[in-house]
Every structure is written in C-alpha cells, then in structure tokens.
Design an enzyme around this catalytic site. Structure first.
Site, PDB file in Angstrom:
ATOM      1  N   GLU A 285       0.824  -1.203   0.000  1.00 14.68           N
ATOM      2  CA  GLU A 285       0.000   0.000   0.000  1.00 14.68           C
ATOM      3  C   GLU A 285       0.865   1.262   0.000  1.00 14.68           C
ATOM      4  OE1 GLU A 285      -4.128  -0.522   1.898  1.00 14.68           O
ATOM      5  OE2 GLU A 285      -3.175   0.946   3.180  1.00 14.68           O
ATOM      6  N   HIS A 306       6.974 -27.082  -1.304  1.00 18.01           N
ATOM      7  CA  HIS A 306       6.293 -28.156  -2.018  1.00 18.01           C
ATOM      8  C   HIS A 306       5.169 -27.622  -2.891  1.00 18.01           C
ATOM      9  CE1 HIS A 306       8.378 -31.345   0.318  1.00 18.01           C
ATOM     10  NE2 HIS A 306       8.550 -30.307   1.120  1.00 18.01           N
ATOM     11  N   LYS A 420     -14.056   0.682  -4.022  1.00 18.28           N
ATOM     12  CA  LYS A 420     -15.167   1.135  -3.161  1.00 18.28           C
ATOM     13  C   LYS A 420     -16.211   1.879  -3.986  1.00 18.28           C
ATOM     14  CE  LYS A 420     -12.358   1.749   0.992  1.00 18.28           C
ATOM     15  NZ  LYS A 420     -11.781   2.718   1.895  1.00 18.28           N
TER      16      LYS A 420
HETATM   17  O1  PA5 Z   1      -3.409   1.672   5.823  1.00 19.98           O
HETATM   18  C1  PA5 Z   1      -4.526   2.158   5.711  1.00 19.98           C
HETATM   19  O2  PA5 Z   1      -4.731   3.352   5.922  1.00 19.98           O
HETATM   20  C2  PA5 Z   1      -5.726   1.301   5.356  1.00 19.98           C
HETATM   21  O3  PA5 Z   1      -5.375  -0.032   5.191  1.00 19.98           O
HETATM   22  C3  PA5 Z   1      -6.773   1.369   6.450  1.00 19.98           C
HETATM   23  O4  PA5 Z   1      -6.185   0.982   7.645  1.00 19.98           O
HETATM   24  C4  PA5 Z   1      -7.961   0.478   6.153  1.00 19.98           C
HETATM   25  O5  PA5 Z   1      -8.504   0.792   4.911  1.00 19.98           O
HETATM   26  C5  PA5 Z   1      -9.007   0.613   7.225  1.00 19.98           C
HETATM   27  O6  PA5 Z   1      -9.411   1.934   7.331  1.00 19.98           O
HETATM   28  P1  PA5 Z   1     -10.175   2.486   8.604  1.00 19.98           P
HETATM   29  O7  PA5 Z   1      -9.299   2.326   9.780  1.00 19.98           O
HETATM   30  O8  PA5 Z   1     -10.441   3.918   8.278  1.00 19.98           O
HETATM   31  O9  PA5 Z   1     -11.430   1.672   8.726  1.00 19.98           O
END
Ligand code: PA5
Length: 446
Positions: A285, A306, A420
């Site tokens: 990310e 394996h 989303k």
């Molecule tokens: O690293 C990030 O910001 C994302 O992975 C969020 O943690 C994830 O989308 C969850 O978001 P939130 O904590 O707003 O529900």
C-alpha cells in the site's frame, strides 16, 4: 537482550558492494526528508518517533482497559480491516502458541476484515453462549466491512445482555473528532481511544489500534514498545554499513533497479504468516503507486517449498527473497531412534527438529541463490515481544525510506478507493446514483 540482525552476504552475486555504498548519500537525503518533514506525505509521520513519544498515561489506559475486558470476557472480537487489523493479528499470532491460546487470556477473534456471510453467520452462532466483548477499530469510522460487522455484533450483544451492559463491553478506536464511529461512540458513551491524525492505518500497530488487542491477548506491550524503541535507536545511531534499516531500503531499491520487482518474504515458522500479511500491506500500500513498486509476496517454508518452490527456483528471474529466520525455538523435540528404521530416518535420530529446519533453510537459500534469487536474511533471536517490536519498526522505517527512493508518497493509498466507488454504485448507496446505472451495464456485459 539481543537485536534482530540482517545478513546481506547473499545479495553480492547480484550487486556490487560499490553499488550499494553509492546509496549512502541518497539514503541520508531521504532520511533527512523524513526527519525534517520535507518529503511527500510529511503530515503522516507520527509513527516515526512513536516508540519514544507514547506516554505512560496512554500505556496505562490501554493496560487498564485490557485488564477490564479480560476480566469480563471469554472472547474479545476485534473488528477492523487493513491497517486497523493486521498489526494486532500479526503480533498476536507470532507470539501465541500454535495450538492453544495464551493461558489466562480471553480468546481473540477478528471480524470486519471480510464480507463472507458464512464467516459472520458462524461467528454469531459461536458467540451465542460466550461472554464476549467488542473492540471496534476504524480510523475513518466509515469503512464498510467493519461497519457491517459492528452493526451485527452490537445488535447481538445488546439483545443478549441489554444496551447498558453492552456499553461496558464495547471499546471504539477511531478518529478523535470525526466519522460515524466517533459519533456513535460518543452517543453511546463507549470507552474510546483516539488515533492520531498523523498516523496512517498501516503504521498504527504501536498505537491503541495494535496495543489494545495485543494487551487483551495477554502480551507485554511495554516490551513490544521497548523493542521498537531499540530499533529506532539503532536506525539513527548506526552508520550506513551497520544500519539494518538503511541497508534493507537501499538493497531493495537496487535490486528493483535491476529488474527484481517481486520480493518474497519467507519464514520457516507458521507463526510468522501474519507478520507477512502485515508486511505485505505495509509495503504494497505504501509503494504500489504511479505504476511503480516491488510486489510483496510471501511464503512459509518448508510448506511452500512443495508448492511455490519450483517457481522460485526456476521461474521468471524477477524475484528476490527476504527470509525471516528464528534463531532459537521455545520448545524442544528430538527425532526419536527407531529399531526397524523402515523410514530410514535413523541418521537424524537424536537431532532436534529445528536442526532439520535450519538445514532446510540453508539448503534452500543456497539453491535459490544458485538459481538467480538474491537473498536477504533477517535473524530474529527468539520470538518475543521485544524482537517483534524491533521487527515492526525496522520494516516501517525501511518502507518509508524505500518509498522516498521511488519518489512516491509512501503514506497515502488513493488506489484503495477505486473498488469502493464501484461497490457503492452497485449497492445503490445514496450519493452514487449517477454511477449506479453505468456500473450495472458494465457488470451485465461480464
Ligand atoms: O493503511 C490504511 O490506511 C488502510 O489499510 C486502512 O487501515 C484500512 O482501509 C481501514 O481503514 P479504517 O481504519 O479507516 O477503517
């Protein structure tokens, strides 16, 4: 206590020492950007000094809340997704025994990290005869998966024990001011913890997001923070050639420049599988932007030798491997002698299983290096809160520097919104009317 170590000797068939040393100045520049907050996403650097900045008052609050939940719960359901879930799960799974939960601690179950109806249905069934509590975690407070899980479990809890008793069993971790979860938590008078504005989800494991579930599972959060603190110290005190964080960031980038665009995080102990999941989110990310970035993959050996072993040995040569190796086991089990020796294993009689595991690790490393896969080894002296704390901070800081080497913002995640938007359009969420028809036509075609 011993520190985690990085061994880079098996990258040198693939890069020259001079090439690595040439990164010194560049890395210093990127570190300066982090320290002086002049790089991209610099309003999300709260994690950088967090191990030193977290206060005793905050830690005590977390510990007291955990102790209270432990006292009243057989099960604690931790609701969250992505960065609001992976850190806690990674640490808890790395430190928990394979076959039973830690003694005297409630069972920790995760929810809200998927949309499987069966998962949530079975969970509600499972919780029917249990004393359960809920920790709901969402920084934005609006993420669909945890919001659905929370709505369902809150209703279950309220129907079971009543609204007022439920309020004592729900803790919300969210933004200090904004979001649906903050509004709800304030209205229902839940115990809350705030996630600082300058710490993003995947960097939040050392905030209440990670620390509260970890403390509830019975682990020592002081030691986890101490481990992170130690790695912070090492990452500022050591010169380039001794600095594990700088070396890892530089080597990754160098290998990437040479066409190694997949990194496989390998472990030899299944308990590290969720550390790998956390790591994949952290690097994936943070770096996968502007059509760049190393793809983070993971394997657990020897199991996956394996299955994926063949590909790693002889497939496309665009991969490198980072191995998490645990030096010392907790338990001991030797291979017994057998008088018939039908399985021809007597040559191993009296040897601990870990000896075999370590030989598998060494043999695999040599085979992969021979097959064109550079290898970085990270040795964890023993699985403990302290060593895992070190590992987490090691990866966080390396990731930030690595992202700056790519020239991207390692602290945002604009691409996560694309699915989303389509999902909301297909679900007919108010506000997405315009996109809905178009989406439905596109889906029909498929
Ligand atoms: O690293 C990030 O910001 C994302 O992975 C969020 O943690 C994830 O989308 C969850 O978001 P939130 O904590 O707003 O529900």
């Amino acid at each position: 206590m011993e520190n985690i170590q990085i061994d880079i000797s098996n990258i040198f068939p693939f890069i020259q020492l001079e090439e690595l040393n040439a990164y010194k100045a560049l890395i210093n520049k990127k570190v300066q950007m982090l320290n002086e907050k002049t790089g991209k996403g610099s309003d999300f650097l709260g994690w950088l000094g967090l191990p030193n900045n977290i206060t005793q008052k905050e830690i005590d609050d977390i510990k007291n809340t955990a102790a209270n939940l432990q006292k009243i719960s057989d099960v604690i359901v931790v609701i969250g997704i992505g960065g609001s879930y992976l850190g806690a799960r990674a640490v808890i799974e790395a430190l928990s025994p394979h076959f039973k939960k830690k003694t005297n601690a409630p069972e920790i179950i995760f929810a809200g990290h998927n949309l499987s109806e069966d998962y949530h249905h079975e969970l509600t069934e499972y919780l029917k005869d249990k004393d359960f509590s809920i920790i709901v975690i969402s920084k934005s407070g609006t993420t669909t998966e945890p919001a659905i899980a929370f709505r369902i479990l809150r209703k279950e809890l309220e129907e079971k024990i009543g609204k007022s008793a439920s309020q004592q069993r729900i803790v919300a971790i969210t933004d200090a001011q904004q979001g649906a979860l903050r509004t709800l938590a304030n209205q229902e008078h839940y115990k809350t913890f705030a996630i600082a504005d300058d710490i993003g989800g995947r960097y939040s494991v050392l905030t209440p997001v990670g620390l509260l579930p970890i403390a509830c599972a019975g682990f020592n959060i002081d030691e986890l923070i101490n481990g992170a603190k130690k790695m912070l110290e090492l990452s500022v005190a050591e010169s380039f050639d001794k600095n594990p964080v700088y070396q890892y960031a530089a080597i990754r980038h160098l290998l990437y420049q040479k066409g190694k665009n997949i990194e496989i995080l390998a472990n030899y102990d299944l308990r590290l599988n969720f550390i790998a999941e956390w790591w994949k989110q952290l690097f994936g990310e943070s770096e996968g932007k502007e059509h760049q970035g190393i793809f983070p993959a993971s394997v657990s050996f020897t199991t996956d030798l394996h299955s994926l072993g063949q590909y790693i040995q002889e497939g496309l040569r665009n991969i490198f491997e980072t191995v998490l190796s645990i030096e010392t086991t907790h338990g001991q089990l030797k291979i017994p002698s057998d008088k018939d020796n039908f399985d021809k294993l007597n040559y191993l009689a009296g040897k601990p299983i870990d000896f075999v595991n370590k030989m598998a690790e060494k043999g695999t490393m040599l085979a992969h290096v021979d097959g064109g896969v550079p290898n970085i080894k990270i040795t964890i002296p023993k699985l403990s809160e302290f060593s895992i704390g070190q590992l987490l901070y090691f990866f966080e800081k390396s990731c930030a520097i690595s992202g700056y080497l790519l020239g991207i913002n390692p602290f945002n995640q604009p691409g996560v919104e694309a699915y989303k938007k389509n999902m909301f359009a297909l679900l007919g969420k108010p506000g997405f009317e315009k996109e809905t028809e178009d989406m439905r036509q596109r889906v029909k075609k498929h």
